[in-house]
Scaffold this motif. Structure first.
Motif, PDB file in Angstrom:
ATOM      1  N   ARG A 426     -23.057  22.552  11.424  1.00 13.50           N
ATOM      2  CA  ARG A 426     -21.877  22.128  12.189  1.00 13.50           C
ATOM      3  C   ARG A 426     -20.711  21.797  11.265  1.00 13.50           C
ATOM      4  NH1 ARG A 426     -23.320  18.106  17.046  1.00 13.50           N
ATOM      5  NH2 ARG A 426     -21.058  18.374  17.231  1.00 13.50           N
ATOM      6  N   MET A 427     -21.005  21.153  10.139  1.00 14.99           N
ATOM      7  CA  MET A 427     -19.926  20.829   9.194  1.00 14.99           C
ATOM      8  C   MET A 427     -19.327  22.095   8.595  1.00 14.99           C
ATOM      9  SD  MET A 427     -21.106  17.401   7.165  1.00 14.99           S
ATOM     10  CE  MET A 427     -21.137  15.816   8.007  1.00 14.99           C
ATOM     11  N   SER A 428     -20.168  23.069   8.361  1.00 16.02           N
ATOM     12  CA  SER A 428     -19.661  24.330   7.805  1.00 16.02           C
ATOM     13  C   SER A 428     -18.741  25.028   8.807  1.00 16.02           C
ATOM     14  CB  SER A 428     -20.829  25.234   7.436  1.00 16.02           C
ATOM     15  OG  SER A 428     -20.371  26.460   6.929  1.00 16.02           O
ATOM     16  N   ILE A 429     -19.164  25.071  10.085  1.00 20.86           N
ATOM     17  CA  ILE A 429     -18.314  25.685  11.118  1.00 20.86           C
ATOM     18  C   ILE A 429     -17.031  24.889  11.285  1.00 20.86           C
ATOM     19  CG2 ILE A 429     -18.174  26.208  13.579  1.00 20.86           C
ATOM     20  CD1 ILE A 429     -21.165  26.781  13.527  1.00 20.86           C
ATOM     21  N   LEU A 430     -17.147  23.545  11.241  1.00 17.54           N
ATOM     22  CA  LEU A 430     -15.962  22.703  11.372  1.00 17.54           C
ATOM     23  C   LEU A 430     -14.998  22.938  10.216  1.00 17.54           C
ATOM     24  CD1 LEU A 430     -14.844  20.440  13.226  1.00 17.54           C
ATOM     25  CD2 LEU A 430     -15.880  18.792  11.663  1.00 17.54           C
ATOM     26  N   TRP A 431     -15.531  23.148   9.015  1.00 19.91           N
ATOM     27  CA  TRP A 431     -14.697  23.426   7.838  1.00 19.91           C
ATOM     28  C   TRP A 431     -13.901  24.711   8.045  1.00 19.91           C
ATOM     29  CZ3 TRP A 431     -15.539  20.901   2.751  1.00 19.91           C
ATOM     30  CH2 TRP A 431     -14.672  21.372   1.767  1.00 19.91           C
ATOM     31  N   GLU A 432     -14.596  25.724   8.586  1.00 26.72           N
ATOM     32  CA  GLU A 432     -13.939  27.010   8.791  1.00 26.72           C
ATOM     33  C   GLU A 432     -12.892  26.936   9.893  1.00 26.72           C
ATOM     34  OE1 GLU A 432     -17.154  29.561   9.657  1.00 26.72           O
ATOM     35  OE2 GLU A 432     -17.951  29.604   7.602  1.00 26.72           O
ATOM     36  N   GLU A 433     -13.134  26.132  10.940  1.00 24.72           N
ATOM     37  CA  GLU A 433     -12.237  26.099  12.087  1.00 24.72           C
ATOM     38  C   GLU A 433     -11.150  25.041  11.970  1.00 24.72           C
ATOM     39  OE1 GLU A 433     -14.715  25.593  15.459  1.00 24.72           O
ATOM     40  OE2 GLU A 433     -15.531  27.639  15.412  1.00 24.72           O
ATOM     41  N   GLU A 434     -11.480  23.854  11.460  1.00 26.52           N
ATOM     42  CA  GLU A 434     -10.536  22.737  11.452  1.00 26.52           C
ATOM     43  C   GLU A 434     -10.062  22.352  10.053  1.00 26.52           C
ATOM     44  OE1 GLU A 434      -9.386  21.466  14.168  1.00 26.52           O
ATOM     45  OE2 GLU A 434     -10.717  22.458  15.602  1.00 26.52           O
TER      46      GLU A 434
END
Length: 507
Positions: A426-434
Motif C-alpha cells: 500500500r505504501m508503494s502504491i501510495l508513493w506512486e500515486e500521491e
C-alpha cells in the motif's frame, strides 16, 4: 429515525459491563489493581494408624469455605489407596480405601486456605434436637440442677450456654459438675446439657493457626444456635468467651468425628502449617470452588489458552485508541487496524526493538517492491512476492542479529508478515500515486498510533483489568459505539479554518 434503541443498547452494555465487573470484585474478591498480596495458609494433615492385615477405610473431615477463609487448592498423598471426596449438609469428607494393608500407615492431606475477610460460611440450618440420652441416678439430678441454675441466670440461648460453661469449667464449678465430668468430657457434657434443655448446640473442631507450627492437634469449640439472631454463636468451652478468634480455622462443623478408621488401630491426625503471601491474581487462578455463570472467567481455561487470551483481550483497547485518533483527531494510518497488530508485535519485542525492526523491514521492503513494479506483475503475484520478500528480510535480520550477539533482534519474528507485506504494497502504491509526503504522513500516523496503542495495551493495570474482568469488553464496546456516532470535525481538520480566523483579525 429514532436514536432511542441505539442509546438503549449502549446503556445496557455499560450497565452490564459495570455490574459484572463489580460483582466479580465484591463476590470473588478480585482486586482492581495488580500486585495486591493475599495471605495464604498451607496446612498439612498427617494421618497415622496401624493396619490389621485386611481392608481399611479412613474418613477424614475436611475444612470448607467459612467466614474469613476460603479453600484454594487441596491435595493428597496416599500410595495404593483409593480416594473420594463427598459433601453433605454436615460438611465435607475425604475417604481413603484399600483392600489389604498391614503395619504402620501414613496418609497425607494438604490444603491452601486463603485469608478472605469478606468470605462467608454457607448457610447451615440448625440440626434437629437429638433424643436426650437418659441419665442414671444420681447423674440425672445433678444434670437437672446445673441446667436450672444456669437457666435462671440467662436471658437467651447464648447467655445460657455461657453460664453453663462457667458452671462446668469455671471457678463456679461445683459438686454436680465434677460428678458429671466423670461420665463425659467437658465439651461433650456441655453439648449434652444444652440439648437436654432444648437448645440446639453442637461440638465443632478447630485449628489454631500459628506460623511454622508442627504436630498440632484440633481443639473443641461449642456452637449454639442463637434464635434471636438466627445464627450460630461460637463459645470457648473452657472460658465461656463468645466469638471466634481471628486465627481459628473451623475444620469440622457438622458435629461428627474428625477421623474414623475401620481396619486399623492407634489412629491419630496431626497438623502442620505455614503462612505466606502470594499475588491476589494467583489466588484467583487457584480458586475453583465457586465457578458459576456469574464467575465466568478465563481462569478456568488451561494455562496455554489463558496466555493466549490475555493478549487477545487487549485488542479492544488498541481498537479504542485507533477510533479516538482517527475519529476525533483525524490521524491517517496505512490500514485501519494495522497499528493494533503492530502494537501487539511491540508487546513481544519491546518498543525500541520493535520500532527499529519495523522501520528496517518496511524500508528494505519498499526498495525491493519498487523493483517489482517495473516487472508489471499481476496484483496477486506481486503481493505474494512481497510476502516472500518480507519473510526473507525477517530471516536475514534474525540470523544477522544472532551472529552479532543481539538477542533482542531475534524477536522481530513476532511481526505479522502478511500485514507487513500489505503495508509495503500500500505504501508503494501510495508513493506512486500521491508522492513521498503522503507516505510519510500515513506511515508516521501508523507508527504514532501503534506506539500509543502499545503504551495503552502494555499498561499493567489495563492488562490486569481486561484479563480479570470480562465485563470491561462490554464497556469498551459501548464507548466505541458512542464514538462511532460522532459526526463533527476532527481536530486536524480545523486547520482549514485558520485562514478565516486570520482574515477576521483587526488590522
Amino acid at each position: 429515525m429514532s436514536r432511542l434503541p441505539f442509546y438503549l443498547i449502549v446503556g445496557f452494555l455499560l450497565l452490564a459491563g459495570i455490574a459484572t465487573s463489580i460483582h466479580r470484585h465484591i463476590q470473588f474478591e478480585i482486586p482492581w489493581v495488580p500486585g495486591e498480596q493475599r495471605q495464604v495458609w498451607e496446612i498439612e494433615a498427617v494421618i497415622t494408624f496401624n493396619a490389621q492385615n485386611g481392608p481399611v477405610q479412613v474418613d477424614l473431615a475436611l475444612p470448607a469455605n467459612q467466614a474469613g477463609y476460603r479453600v484454594l487448592t487441596e491435595n493428597t498423598a496416599s500410595s495404593g489407596y483409593g480416594l473420594s471426596y463427598s459433601a453433605d449438609e454436615l460438611g465435607r469428607q475425604a475417604q481413603w480405601t484399600i483392600r489389604e494393608a498391614a503395619g504402620s500407615q501414613q496418609l497425607y492431606y494438604s490444603v491452601q486456605m486463603l485469608v478472605a475477610p469478606d468470605a462467608r460460611a454457607p448457610n447451615q440450618p440448625p440440626p434437629g434436637l437429638a433424643t436426650p440420652t437418659p441419665w442414671e441416678s444420681p447423674y440425672e439430678t445433678a444434670a437437672d440442677q446445673l441446667i436450672e441454675r444456669a437457666w435462671a441466670r440467662s436471658a437467651n440461648n447464648a447467655t445460657f450456654a455461657r453460664e453453663l460453661i462457667l458452671d462446668i469449667n469455671g471457678e463456679r464449678q461445683g459438686e454436680n459438675a465434677r460428678l458429671l465430668l466423670t461420665q463425659e468430657n467437658p465439651s461433650a457434657l456441655i453439648v449434652r446439657l444444652l440439648n437436654q434443655a432444648g437448645v440446639q448446640a453442637r461440638e465443632v473442631s478447630g485449628l489454631m493457626l500459628e506460623d511454622a507450627r508442627r504436630r498440632q492437634s484440633l481443639s473443641s469449640w461449642i456452637q449454639v444456635f442463637d434464635e434471636p439472631g438466627e445464627q450460630w454463636a461460637i463459645f470457648n468451652p473452657t472460658t465461656g468467651e463468645r466469638g471466634r478468634p481471628e486465627n481459628l480455622l473451623l475444620w469440622e462443623t457438622g458435629g461428627r468425628a474428625v477421623l474414623e478408621v475401620e481396619g486399623g488401630t492407634n489412629s491419630q491426625v496431626s497438623f502442620s502449617m505455614l503462612t505466606h503471601n502470594q499475588p491476589a491474581s494467583a489466588a484467583v487462578r487457584n480458586h475453583r470452588s465457586q465457578d458459576t455463570l456469574l464467575n465466568f472467567s478465563i481462569h478456568s481455561l488451561p494455562l496455554e489458552e489463558q496466555a493466549l487470551f490475555q493478549t487477545i483481550l487487549l485488542i479492544p483497547i488498541g481498537a479504542l485508541v485507533v477510533v479516538l485518533l482517527r475519529v476525533f483527531i483525524g490521524v491517517k494510518t496505512s490500514g485501519t487496524f494495522m497499528p493494533v497488530l503492530i502494537a501487539l508485535a511491540f508487546i513481544q519485542t519491546t518498543l525500541l526493538t520493535g520500532l527499529i525492526g519495523f522501520l528496517l523491514i518496511v524500508a528494505v521492503g519498499l526498495v525491493i517492491r519498487n523493483y517489482l513494479s517495473y516487472l508489471n506483475l499481476l496484483l496477486v503475484a506481486r503481493v505474494s512476492a512481497v510476502i516472500i520478500t518480507v519473510i526473507a528480510i525477517i530471516a536475514a535480520f534474525t540470523v544477522l542479529a544472532y551472529r552479532m550477539g543481539l538477542s533482542a533482534g531475534l524477536t522481530v519474528t513476532f511481526f505479522p508478515m502478511i500485514i507487513l507485506a500489505w503495508t509495503i504494497e500500500r505504501m508503494s502504491i501510495l508513493w506512486e500515486e500521491e508522492g513521498p509526503k503522503e507516505v510519510l504522513i500515513q506511515g508516521g500516523g501508523s507508527l504514532l498510533t501503534a506506539v500509543l496503542a502499545y503504551l495503552a495495551m502494555n499498561n499493567p493495570w489495563i492488562r490486569h483489568i481486561t484479563f480479570n474482568f470480562l465485563g470491561v469488553q462490554l464497556i469498551l464496546m459501548a464507548f466505541i459505539l458512542l464514538l462511532g456516532n460522532y459526526t463533527g470535525y476532527r481536530l486536524l481538520e480545523l486547520r482549514r479554518f485558520k485562514p478565516i480566523t486570520e482574515d477576521e483579525k483587526p488590522s
